[in-house]
Write a protein that holds these residues in place. Structure first.
Motif, PDB file in Angstrom:
ATOM      1  N   ARG A  98     108.135  80.809  -0.711  1.00 29.05           N
ATOM      2  CA  ARG A  98     109.552  80.928  -1.056  1.00 29.05           C
ATOM      3  C   ARG A  98     109.966  82.392  -0.898  1.00 29.05           C
ATOM      4  N   PHE A  99     110.929  82.617  -0.032  1.00 31.12           N
ATOM      5  CA  PHE A  99     111.433  83.969   0.211  1.00 31.12           C
ATOM      6  C   PHE A  99     112.812  84.120  -0.404  1.00 31.12           C
ATOM      7  N   SER A 100     113.014  85.211  -1.087  1.00 38.49           N
ATOM      8  CA  SER A 100     114.332  85.549  -1.635  1.00 38.49           C
ATOM      9  C   SER A 100     114.596  87.036  -1.371  1.00 38.49           C
ATOM     10  N   PRO A 101     115.655  87.345  -0.609  1.00 42.88           N
ATOM     11  CA  PRO A 101     116.575  86.434   0.078  1.00 42.88           C
ATOM     12  C   PRO A 101     115.844  85.568   1.120  1.00 42.88           C
ATOM     13  N   SER A 102     116.545  84.550   1.605  1.00 41.60           N
ATOM     14  CA  SER A 102     115.974  83.670   2.621  1.00 41.60           C
ATOM     15  C   SER A 102     115.632  84.453   3.873  1.00 41.60           C
ATOM     16  N   LEU A 103     114.713  83.936   4.640  1.00 40.79           N
ATOM     17  CA  LEU A 103     114.324  84.595   5.881  1.00 40.79           C
ATOM     18  C   LEU A 103     115.491  84.634   6.865  1.00 40.79           C
ATOM     19  N   PRO A 104     115.498  85.634   7.760  1.00 41.54           N
ATOM     20  CA  PRO A 104     116.515  85.672   8.820  1.00 41.54           C
ATOM     21  C   PRO A 104     116.443  84.418   9.693  1.00 41.54           C
ATOM     22  N   ALA A 105     117.486  84.201  10.464  1.00 43.76           N
ATOM     23  CA  ALA A 105     117.610  82.960  11.243  1.00 43.76           C
ATOM     24  C   ALA A 105     116.437  82.736  12.181  1.00 43.76           C
ATOM     25  N   ALA A 106     116.011  83.777  12.922  1.00 41.54           N
ATOM     26  CA  ALA A 106     114.920  83.605  13.881  1.00 41.54           C
ATOM     27  C   ALA A 106     113.623  83.215  13.179  1.00 41.54           C
ATOM     28  N   HIS A 107     113.367  83.841  12.031  1.00 41.68           N
ATOM     29  CA  HIS A 107     112.140  83.554  11.294  1.00 41.68           C
ATOM     30  C   HIS A 107     112.188  82.144  10.689  1.00 41.68           C
ATOM     31  N   THR A 108     113.355  81.755  10.195  1.00 46.95           N
ATOM     32  CA  THR A 108     113.509  80.409   9.639  1.00 46.95           C
ATOM     33  C   THR A 108     113.285  79.355  10.718  1.00 46.95           C
ATOM     34  N   THR A 109     113.877  79.589  11.882  1.00 46.88           N
ATOM     35  CA  THR A 109     113.727  78.652  12.993  1.00 46.88           C
ATOM     36  C   THR A 109     112.286  78.578  13.456  1.00 46.88           C
ATOM     37  N   ALA A 110     111.642  79.737  13.603  1.00 47.76           N
ATOM     38  CA  ALA A 110     110.242  79.755  14.049  1.00 47.76           C
ATOM     39  C   ALA A 110     109.349  79.013  13.072  1.00 47.76           C
ATOM     40  N   GLY A 111     109.566  79.227  11.786  1.00 44.14           N
ATOM     41  CA  GLY A 111     108.767  78.539  10.787  1.00 44.14           C
ATOM     42  C   GLY A 111     108.978  77.041  10.808  1.00 44.14           C
ATOM     43  N   ALA A 112     110.229  76.623  10.985  1.00 41.74           N
ATOM     44  CA  ALA A 112     110.543  75.191  11.009  1.00 41.74           C
ATOM     45  C   ALA A 112     109.983  74.518  12.257  1.00 41.74           C
ATOM     46  N   THR A 115     106.753  98.779  -3.173  1.00 41.64           N
ATOM     47  CA  THR A 115     108.017  99.173  -2.556  1.00 41.64           C
ATOM     48  C   THR A 115     108.269  98.411  -1.254  1.00 41.64           C
ATOM     49  N   ARG A 116     107.178  97.942  -0.619  1.00 42.69           N
ATOM     50  CA  ARG A 116     107.334  97.180   0.623  1.00 42.69           C
ATOM     51  C   ARG A 116     106.221  96.136   0.723  1.00 42.69           C
ATOM     52  N   ALA A 117     106.417  95.181   1.640  1.00 42.50           N
ATOM     53  CA  ALA A 117     105.406  94.144   1.860  1.00 42.50           C
ATOM     54  C   ALA A 117     105.297  93.833   3.345  1.00 42.50           C
ATOM     55  N   VAL A 118     104.124  93.366   3.722  1.00 42.95           N
ATOM     56  CA  VAL A 118     103.875  92.870   5.077  1.00 42.95           C
ATOM     57  C   VAL A 118     103.359  91.443   4.943  1.00 42.95           C
ATOM     58  N   VAL A 119     104.060  90.495   5.543  1.00 36.31           N
ATOM     59  CA  VAL A 119     103.633  89.099   5.551  1.00 36.31           C
ATOM     60  C   VAL A 119     102.839  88.876   6.835  1.00 36.31           C
ATOM     61  N   ALA A 120     101.524  88.696   6.668  1.00 35.72           N
ATOM     62  CA  ALA A 120     100.629  88.600   7.821  1.00 35.72           C
ATOM     63  C   ALA A 120      99.893  87.262   7.839  1.00 35.72           C
ATOM     64  N   VAL A 121     100.636  86.206   7.591  1.00 35.96           N
ATOM     65  CA  VAL A 121     100.083  84.851   7.674  1.00 35.96           C
ATOM     66  C   VAL A 121     100.644  84.190   8.929  1.00 35.96           C
ATOM     67  N   PRO A 122     100.018  83.095   9.411  1.00 35.64           N
ATOM     68  CA  PRO A 122     100.553  82.414  10.592  1.00 35.64           C
ATOM     69  C   PRO A 122     102.003  81.970  10.398  1.00 35.64           C
ATOM     70  N   VAL A 123     102.750  81.941  11.484  1.00 31.92           N
ATOM     71  CA  VAL A 123     104.153  81.532  11.417  1.00 31.92           C
ATOM     72  C   VAL A 123     104.288  80.140  10.810  1.00 31.92           C
ATOM     73  N   ASN A 124     103.357  79.232  11.129  1.00 32.10           N
ATOM     74  CA  ASN A 124     103.440  77.874  10.586  1.00 32.10           C
ATOM     75  C   ASN A 124     103.321  77.839   9.068  1.00 32.10           C
ATOM     76  N   VAL A 125     102.816  78.917   8.467  1.00 32.83           N
ATOM     77  CA  VAL A 125     102.637  78.981   7.017  1.00 32.83           C
ATOM     78  C   VAL A 125     103.879  79.554   6.330  1.00 32.83           C
ATOM     79  N   TRP A 126     104.755  80.205   7.061  1.00 28.73           N
ATOM     80  CA  TRP A 126     105.936  80.824   6.446  1.00 28.73           C
ATOM     81  C   TRP A 126     106.724  79.843   5.570  1.00 28.73           C
ATOM     82  N   PRO A 127     106.937  78.581   6.001  1.00 28.61           N
ATOM     83  CA  PRO A 127     107.735  77.672   5.153  1.00 28.61           C
ATOM     84  C   PRO A 127     107.090  77.333   3.811  1.00 28.61           C
ATOM     85  N   THR A 128     105.798  77.629   3.643  1.00 33.51           N
ATOM     86  CA  THR A 128     105.134  77.313   2.370  1.00 33.51           C
ATOM     87  C   THR A 128     105.339  78.406   1.332  1.00 33.51           C
TER      88      THR A 128
END
Length: 440
Positions: free
Chosen positions: A275-289, A260-273
């Protein structure tokens, strides 16, 4: 309920929460969720738990190849140390300190080195009592931070008009913490740590004073034994899909789990690896990039024959590929030293290259062996310690702490307090658990 090993099919469940990443942040979140009766599946890409911490054996001693130091004034990790009765060991004092000067490396007494560097650091962080008035609420004085957060550490050093001798006392620190160049790291990142440490050079020095006697793995094992989740190792995640009613987590092997829910507990630099659907919010996308953790980071232990003694050394910015070195423990053959580098051209397996780098610090080591971990090339870290870039604090916070639908995020990279330290990872895991439980 504790199980380990790769999953061959989507067995088990149903699960209330899937936690992705079994470092300190993920294990903290898992324990808190299990304490509330949630059925938790904990997925870890590696064949071990710990994330950017892990214990190895080298030179006859237990060595920490990742995060190490803790301090009892760091509230979140201190609570864990108390809860599980974890003993601490103080690092050995040094006999001498090597620092860069305009005429080359020079030897100082520990007291003289401490006082000289402290005087410059106090100037560097002048005003931080005001702009980080409440260090665990980093945006409390956002009115003061808006302009300051744009400054790199190089900008601040240039503002101070330091003599060449004064700048050399600190620019090795500002450079390595920033990831190799003082232009890359934010003034507000290092001054945040300084403020959390009590706005004092002694407090700052104490952040590298204590380690867990039985290693970080001892605490992690205690937390896991408390949590008793279903644990799947060797399970790297390919995608996370939030349908609005369920979260589907698909492994790179093709196995899919739902909760029913998830917690993503990997380093921010790993977020872009992932695939998130829906896409990550703007702050998370920017931080990952942009990345939060420094992209090139080696931690190494150097085993050398006796002779050089218990010294610590700091290099100058742009100088030695190993700008930070300190003694660790004596061995039957000599001494272990712990060192750090952000130089991607350094090859820790090349003993001659390592010896040359240490020689540039002003010391000669007869090296027996080197053990290193390249966190930048580690696919499940993609970087070492967290260190924000100019502008990231005021542009990413507080949005970076928000959930995205049914997905929460936990990473010591983006703690309110000790980002880049174990305390920050625990803080982040606690917050993600509260969000997942609907308590925040």
């Amino acid at each position: 309920m504790l199980a380990a090993g790769p999953a061959g099919a989507a067995e088990g469940g149903p699960y209330d929460v899937i936690v992705i990443g079994a470092g300190f942040a993920g294990i903290t979140a898992t324990r808190e969720l299990r304490a509330r009766g949630k059925r938790v599946l904990l997925l870890e890409a590696r064949g071990r738990v710990g994330g950017r911490t892990y214990v190895d054996t080298f030179g006859g001693h237990q060595v920490e190849m990742g995060g190490t130091w803790v301090e009892t004034t760091q509230p979140h990790i201190a609570a864990e140390l108390t809860r599980y009765d974890i003993a601490l060991t103080e690092e050995h004092p040094v006999d001498r300190v090597l620092l860069p000067t305009p005429s080359g490396p020079k030897e100082f007494t520990p007291e003289d080195a401490f006082n000289r560097t402290g005087a410059v650091l106090e100037r560097l962080f002048d005003g931080s009592r005001q702009y980080f008035e409440r260090p665990f609420e980093p945006l409390y004085r956002s009115d003061l931070l808006q302009s300051l957060d744009r400054l790199s550490l190089r900008d601040r050093l240039n503002q101070l008009g330091l003599t060449a001798e004064e700048e050399l006392l600190v620019n090795g620190q500002t450079a390595i913490y920033s990831g190799g160049s003082s232009t890359q790291g934010a003034l507000t990142m290092l001054s945040h740590w300084w403020s959390l440490a009590g706005w004092s050079n002694q407090g700052w020095a104490d952040t590298q004073r204590w380690r867990m006697t039985n290693g970080t793995s001892g605490l992690l094992d205690a937390m896991l034994a408390d949590a008793k989740p279903v644990l799947r190792l060797n399970s790297p995640v390919a995608s996370v899909t939030d349908t609005g009613s369920l979260v589907y987590v698909t492994l790179k092997s093709g196995v899919r789990y739902s909760a029913t829910r998830a917690v993503v507990a990997v380093p921010v630099n790993v977020w872009p690896t992932i695939r998130f659907s829906p896409s990550l919010p703007a702050a998370h996308t920017t931080a990952g990039a942009q990345g939060i953790a420094v992209p090139n980071a080696y931690k190494m232990f150097i085993h050398a024959k006796a002779g050089a003694g218990k010294f610590s050394a700091q290099g100058a910015e742009g100088g030695s590929p190993i700008p930070m070195l300190m003694p660790f423990k004596e061995t039957s053959q000599g001494l272990l030293y712990v060192a750090f580098s952000t130089d991607p051209t350094l090859d820790p397996a090349d003993k001659a290259q390592v010896a040359s780098a240490v020689r540039q610090l002003g010391a000669e080591l007869d090296i027996i062996e080197v053990r290193a971990h390249d966190w930048g090339r580690d696919p499940y870290a993609r970087g070492g310690w967290a260190f924000r870039k100019p502008g990231q604090l005021t542009s990413l916070y507080p949005s970076i702490h928000n959930t995205s639908g049914r997905v929460a995020f936990a990473s010591g990279d983006v703690a309110n307090g000790w980002s880049g330290f174990l305390d920050g990872a625990v803080e982040s895991g606690l917050r993600a658990a509260r969000q997942t439980l609907g308590l925040e």
